[in-house]
Scaffold this active site. Structure first.
Site, short mmCIF file in Angstrom:
data_model
loop_
_atom_site.label_atom_id
_atom_site.label_comp_id
_atom_site.label_asym_id
_atom_site.label_seq_id
_atom_site.Cartn_x
_atom_site.Cartn_y
_atom_site.Cartn_z
CG HIS A 70 -1.58 1.33 1.55
ND1 HIS A 70 -2.37 1.74 0.49
CD2 HIS A 70 -1.82 1.87 2.07
CE1 HIS A 70 -3.49 2.65 0.44
NE2 HIS A 70 -2.01 3.07 2.32
CG HIS A 83 -1.26 7.07 0.61
ND1 HIS A 83 -2.13 8.06 0.99
CD2 HIS A 83 -1.20 6.28 1.82
CE1 HIS A 83 -3.17 6.70 1.72
NE2 HIS A 83 -1.97 6.89 2.65
CG ASP A 98 4.69 -4.55 -21.28
OD1 ASP A 98 4.49 -5.52 -21.90
OD2 ASP A 98 5.73 -3.44 -21.22
CG HIS A 158 -7.00 4.80 0.98
ND1 HIS A 158 -7.47 4.19 1.72
CD2 HIS A 158 -6.08 5.59 1.48
CE1 HIS A 158 -6.66 3.71 2.84
NE2 HIS A 158 -5.38 4.63 2.75
CE1 TYR A 214 10.18 -7.65 -22.26
CE2 TYR A 214 10.68 -8.23 -19.88
CZ TYR A 214 11.01 -7.67 -20.72
OH TYR A 214 11.37 -6.58 -20.04
#
Length: 232
Positions: A94, A96, A119, A170, A228
């Site tokens: 998480h 910001h 991708d 958020h 790839y």
């Protein structure tokens, strides 16, 4: 307990400021131990430069601290819900980060407009509904996880193919099969949000990539026929 995982999670957390996707203490990484169901997560509010591997907190599958002298991240219960609901993920991130948060605050999804997006994310990165007053006041962090899970299930999105989400008002959460991959997905999410913003400012037309280009770029890096990179 889980000393190797603590070291891994510690190093993954340090990647966030290095990659420029957190300021201050605005982010966290966790890593899951599949054998025990426990996960290791960053301590709450501790500056990255002051952390040590032994500061990482071990949490049980119900979100209870089983080892650690510091409080775990305030987002711990969100991570818990995602681990329970999305089998196969081994790490949650998480942040910001500013571009992804901008889209989350505006309630604008991050749509596949180019191969950079394709991708990593096999389709649109969704925005959840805003949490209700009751959801915020009762079990805010747990309900944050629940609104993510509900969004993916109601829209039929595979969380392994689209390893990220924007929680409205958020910010972003991403995940992956390793801590490094989950952090990489967080950085890619912020980059494609920035790219989309500039593309949207420059053009006034449908910018979606065609499905065949999305297929080509995603499937050449993921799945049984991926080609790839280097293969050993």
């Amino acid at each position: 307990m889980l000393e190797n995982l603590k070291e891994e999670v510690y190093e993954a957390n340090l990647m966030l400021p290095r990659l420029g996707i957190v300021a201050f203490t605005w982010g966290n990484v966790s890593g899951l131990d599949c054998e025990t169901g426990r996960f290791v997560i960053k301590p709450s509010g501790v500056p990255y430069e002051n952390m040590h591997p032994e500061d990482m907190v071990v949490v049980d599958p119900n979100g209870n601290v089983v080892e650690g002298e510091l409080n775990p991240s305030s987002d711990t219960l969100t991570h818990m819900v995602l681990y329970r609901a999305f089998p196969g993920i081994r790490s949650v991130v998480h942040t910001h980060s500013s571009w992804a948060v901008s889209f989350a605050q505006a309630g604008v999804e991050i749509e596949p407009m180019g191969t950079t997006h394709a991708d990593t994310f096999y389709g649109t990165v969704p925005v959840t509904p805003a949490l209700t007053k009751e959801e915020i006041e009762t079990a805010y962090e747990e309900n944050t996880g629940r609104v993510i899970v509900r969004t993916f299930r109601e829209r039929g999105i595979d969380p392994m193919a689209v390893p990220g989400v924007l929680v409205k008002q958020h910010g972003p959460f991403t995940w992956g099969t390793t801590t490094q991959k989950a952090v990489e997905n967080a950085k890619v999410l912020d980059l494609v949000a920035e790219m989309n913003y500039h593309a949207m400012m420059l053009a006034h037309e449908d910018l979606h990539v065609p499905q065949h280009l999305l297929d080509k770029h995603y499937l050449r890096k993921h799945g049984t026929n991926a080609y790839y990179g280097q293969h050993h």
